[in-house]
Design an enzyme around this catalytic site. Structure first.
Site, PDB file in Angstrom:
ATOM      1  N   CYS A 400      -1.153  88.414  -6.658  1.00 36.71           N
ATOM      2  CA  CYS A 400      -0.483  88.060  -5.403  1.00 36.71           C
ATOM      3  C   CYS A 400      -0.017  89.280  -4.633  1.00 36.71           C
ATOM      4  O   CYS A 400       0.401  89.162  -3.478  1.00 36.71           O
ATOM      5  CB  CYS A 400       0.692  87.128  -5.678  1.00 36.71           C
ATOM      6  SG  CYS A 400       0.196  85.388  -5.653  1.00 36.71           S
ATOM      7  N   ASP A 447      -6.357  78.185  -5.200  1.00 32.89           N
ATOM      8  CA  ASP A 447      -5.773  79.512  -5.350  1.00 32.89           C
ATOM      9  C   ASP A 447      -6.794  80.435  -6.000  1.00 32.89           C
ATOM     10  O   ASP A 447      -7.559  80.004  -6.881  1.00 32.89           O
ATOM     11  CB  ASP A 447      -4.519  79.468  -6.228  1.00 32.89           C
ATOM     12  CG  ASP A 447      -3.310  80.071  -5.538  1.00 32.89           C
ATOM     13  OD1 ASP A 447      -3.469  81.147  -4.924  1.00 32.89           O
ATOM     14  OD2 ASP A 447      -2.223  79.469  -5.601  1.00 32.89           O
ATOM     15  N   GLY A 520     -17.929  74.270 -10.355  1.00 35.87           N
ATOM     16  CA  GLY A 520     -17.449  75.478  -9.717  1.00 35.87           C
ATOM     17  C   GLY A 520     -18.562  76.225  -9.029  1.00 35.87           C
ATOM     18  O   GLY A 520     -19.680  75.718  -8.840  1.00 35.87           O
ATOM     19  N   HIS A 521     -18.265  77.445  -8.671  1.00 36.86           N
ATOM     20  CA  HIS A 521     -19.239  78.291  -7.979  1.00 36.86           C
ATOM     21  C   HIS A 521     -19.024  79.726  -8.427  1.00 36.86           C
ATOM     22  O   HIS A 521     -17.888  80.157  -8.656  1.00 36.86           O
ATOM     23  CB  HIS A 521     -19.061  78.186  -6.464  1.00 36.86           C
ATOM     24  CG  HIS A 521     -20.018  79.057  -5.698  1.00 36.86           C
ATOM     25  ND1 HIS A 521     -21.336  78.719  -5.529  1.00 36.86           N
ATOM     26  CD2 HIS A 521     -19.846  80.249  -5.079  1.00 36.86           C
ATOM     27  CE1 HIS A 521     -21.935  79.664  -4.822  1.00 36.86           C
ATOM     28  NE2 HIS A 521     -21.052  80.605  -4.545  1.00 36.86           N
ATOM     29  N   SER A 522     -20.103  80.478  -8.559  1.00 36.32           N
ATOM     30  CA  SER A 522     -19.999  81.876  -8.974  1.00 36.32           C
ATOM     31  C   SER A 522     -20.936  82.733  -8.141  1.00 36.32           C
ATOM     32  O   SER A 522     -21.964  82.271  -7.640  1.00 36.32           O
ATOM     33  CB  SER A 522     -20.339  82.027 -10.464  1.00 36.32           C
ATOM     34  OG  SER A 522     -21.670  81.602 -10.716  1.00 36.32           O
ATOM     35  N   ASP A 605       6.851  76.969  -6.474  1.00 32.76           N
ATOM     36  CA  ASP A 605       6.608  78.045  -7.425  1.00 32.76           C
ATOM     37  C   ASP A 605       6.769  79.372  -6.692  1.00 32.76           C
ATOM     38  O   ASP A 605       6.396  79.514  -5.531  1.00 32.76           O
ATOM     39  CB  ASP A 605       5.245  77.931  -8.106  1.00 32.76           C
ATOM     40  CG  ASP A 605       4.083  77.892  -7.136  1.00 32.76           C
ATOM     41  OD1 ASP A 605       4.282  77.470  -5.976  1.00 32.76           O
ATOM     42  OD2 ASP A 605       2.965  78.273  -7.529  1.00 32.76           O
TER      43      ASP A 605
END
Length: 719
Positions: A400, A447, A520-522, A605
């Protein structure tokens, strides 16, 4: 034209953080091999230097002076660190097994794990004694015993050089503490057989001057809680027993299938084992062409040869032979600041020899304390204005700390049209959207994090906990996840290894949280980025930012400081133990905390905008303010020290502008520190706050009350 980083093509795994590997890592940092990915595996974040152990035991050095910081050294070398004991090597599949993580694959490996001096065959040793090696646990146990009061009784098993150094150091330390002590050295044979008669006589006199009882040619029958029983039936008082005899290799080495000599890995002149892609050095290796005794000097002098030969095995250069010296200078501590030096049968002793030994030891350790600063590549001669300022004087943070600032993000989202779909409930300011499908209510969030560690497994665990934080903050139950992975350029073989590590870890974290990965994706790019899109189910109304009431207590479930610690780690300025503690905090899931705080009026959070930014978001959404008790806010180890040194995350300046009325400097600056996988911040009824904190702490969260909601807008600090 953009020039991407060179692809990774080979994995080099260094098993153990011994002296040889530490020196190899230092050399690697100054001269890395393009295309090689380096991993070091060690039980802990530091590797104690054996040469200074007697000085520490005697009280001449502080505990931290013994340690080579492997986390910091690995960052300097561009290597990843895996902390854990190696359980075995699969030489057929080229895998190293470490508990609680997927196996670590290698193309070339090296073993430098030292030896152990535990005595499993001696009755009572495992229950009532501590081996002198490995050094870390022994040093901690001795420090604790030395701080005690009253009469002391100590026994050292083994009359070699290591044993006599330890027993004299212990006797000196106890005398300096003013404690009456009985100190005994026990050997089943004659002591000091490795030293010449003159040196042996000097050492025996030094032991006598320290009132050390020497028992020779007497085997031990067993060890009890407060004494040692000899085979002749006599009992030697000993509340602290250590073993410096019978040093032996670790048990797992025998299961590797490599050729061994008395349990040690046989190596040729190139330090190669019977498997040519597995090398070994230091005490765990047996030099089959030129056998030598176990001594640190050989481990140190093997380092430049091992460095060259590992590079050759990876495809660069030619191998060269290691030619060990026939004899070496022995510098033996005599308890106080006095030492004996012996070589080729000649010996001298006294304070001057101790100063010489101390100079040699400090010079060696300073090679790791004062790592050279490697200059960044120069900017092109011609470049656009503002480039130097945009780059800054430090590397860009990960996690972050690399987040886009709150102001830029709000400006980008401000003019977007409101959702037109009836099944989407807008929740301004919250990190997730609420979707309604029939009677089911889902929250949806996404995220991703720029990596700040070279270990894909650790980074995946942190990224998954971080992404789940949005779901937990709304009081929802994680449901389904898709992964978005960007790998740095690498060969197909390394792609397979890395993706297997990432997806195995991600599946484990999500499954433990109650969710399933559904796809997912890569892709590949310049650096590793890991992210997740998640859905969560709400059985009741979601907890949002807008429900806080004046008077509510504010509970924080994790300490602050991950941003400044990761910024320092990337700049090779953080202590390894601090970094490891920060990682431990970051990988802690918040699912149970979310369940305990299910009745919170408002919750979020604490992540990229820091505690101040996220609390201000809650206050703005709830049309109120907050009063913070700065002294109550918990910090990660090392965070305040680094912050006062001026270490800052990339996004710190943007975060600081969020609440310009709050004071500057000292602990207050950490209110703006961006957190990765940070804790939950909850506004709860004041009469429930203490009970909730107790439940959270019982569940393993270091939760505290850090302030309260007020009816005055903005953030203030309690005076």
């Amino acid at each position: 034209m953009h020039t991407p980083p060179l692809p990774l093509t080979r994995d080099l795994v260094l098993i153990g953080g011994g002296h040889t590997h530490a020196l190899v890592l230092r050399k690697w940092g100054m001269n890395p091999l393009p295309g090689a990915r380096v991993t070091v595996i060690n039980p802990g974040p530091t590797a104690p230097y054996s040469g200074m152990l007697p000085g520490f035991v005697a009280g001449h050095y502080e505990r931290g002076e013994l340690d080579i910081d492997l986390v910091r050294l690995a960052r300097f070398a561009g290597a990843r660190v895996i902390l854990g004991p190696v359980e075995g090597i699969d030489i057929d599949r080229r895998l190293v097994h470490v508990p609680d993580r997927p196996p670590v694959a290698f193309d070339v490996a090296s073993v430098n794990v030292g030896i152990t001096s535990d005595m499993p065959a001696l009755p009572g040793f495992a229950d009532h004694a501590i081996p002198a090696k490995p050094l870390g646990p022994f040093a901690a146990r001795w420090a604790s015993y030395l701080q005690g009061t009253g009469p002391a009784s100590v026994a050292v098993i083994g009359g070699g050089v290591a044993g006599v150094e330890l027993v004299m150091a212990m006797a000196h330390a106890l005398r300096a503490k003013g404690r009456a002590a009985r100190v005994t050295l026990i050997d089943s044979a004659q002591a000091l057989t490795a030293t010449k008669p003159k040196a042996s006589a000097t050492i025996r006199k030094a032991m006598a001057d320290l009132n050390v009882d020497l028992i020779e040619n007497t085997p031990i029958s067993r060890i009890e809680a407060d004494h040692v029983v000899l085979e002749d039936g006599s009992e030697i008082p000993a509340a602290f027993v250590t073993g410096a005899a019978g040093a032996r290799p670790y048990d797992w080495i025998a299961q590797t299938g490599l050729d061994l000599q008395d349990g040690y890995i046989r190596v040729n002149g190139f330090l190669q084992s019977s498997d040519p892609v597995i090398f070994a050095a230091g005490d765990c290796a047996h030099l089959s062409e030129n056998p030598r005794p176990k001594a640190g000097v050989y481990a140190v002098r093997e380092a430049p040869v091992l460095f060259d030969n590992l590079r050759a095995a990876l495809g660069a250069g030619r191998m060269r032979r290691y030619k060990p010296q026939k004899d070496y200078l022995k510098l033996i501590s005599l308890g106080g600041k006095s030492a004996l030096a012996e070589r080729l049968g000649t010996s001298f002793s006294g304070p001057l020899m101790w100063r010489w030994k101390d100079h040699i030891d400090q010079t060696f350790m300073n090679r790791f304390r004062n790592l050279p600063e490697m200059a960044p590549p120069p900017l092109p001669r011609f470049h656009a204005s503002g480039l130097q300022e945009a780059l800054g004087k430090k590397p860009m943070c990960g996690g972050c700390g690399a987040k886009v600032g709150r102001g830029a993000l709000q400006a980008a989202l401000h003019d977007l049209p409101a959702p037109a779909r009836a099944d989407i409930t807008p929740l301004p300011g919250d990190d997730a959207a609420l979707l309604t499908t029939g009677r089911a209510r889902q929250v949806l969030t996404s995220d991703h994090l720029r990596s700040f560690t070279n270990d894909p497994v650790l980074m995946t665990r942190i990224a998954a906990v971080h992404a789940l934080g949005d779901i937990w903050a709304m009081g929802a139950s994680p449901q389904a996840a898709t992964a978005t992975i960007i790998l740095p350029r690498m060969s197909p073989a390394l792609q397979h290894r890395t993706m297997a590590e990432i997806m195995t870890t991600a599946t484990e974290v999500m499954h433990d949280a109650g969710a399933e990965i559904v796809g997912g994706h890569s892709s590949m790019g310049d650096e590793m980025t890991i992210g997740f899109t998640l859905t969560g189910l709400c059985e009741t109304d979601p907890i949002t930012l807008s429900g806080a009431h004046p008077g509510d207590a504010l509970i924080l479930t994790k300490p602050l400081g991950s941003g400044v610690l990761m910024a320092a780690e990337m700049a090779v300025k953080a202590r390894g133990e601090w970094v490891v503690d920060a990682f431990r905090q970051m990988v802690q899931p918040q699912g149970e905390a979310s369940r305990i705080l299910a009745g919170a009026h408002a919750m979020t959070d604490v992540t990229g905008f820091g505690l101040a930014g996220h609390l201000l978001g809650m206050c703005e959404a709830s049309d109120c303010g907050a009063m913070l008790d700065l002294d109550a806010i918990p910090l990660m180890a090392g965070a305040l020290e680094l912050s006062t040194q001026g270490v800052r995350s990339t996004i710190f300046g943007e975060n600081r502008s969020i609440a310009p009325d709050l004071p500057f400097g000292d602990k207050a600056d950490l209110l703006f520190d961006p957190q990765t996988a940070g804790g939950l911040l909850a506004a709860v009824a004041p009469d429930q706050a203490q009970g909730l904190c107790e439940k959270l702490r019982h569940a393993g969260y270091p939760a505290v009350i850090i302030g309260h909601i007020s009816d005055t807008p903005g953030l203030r600090l309690q005076s």
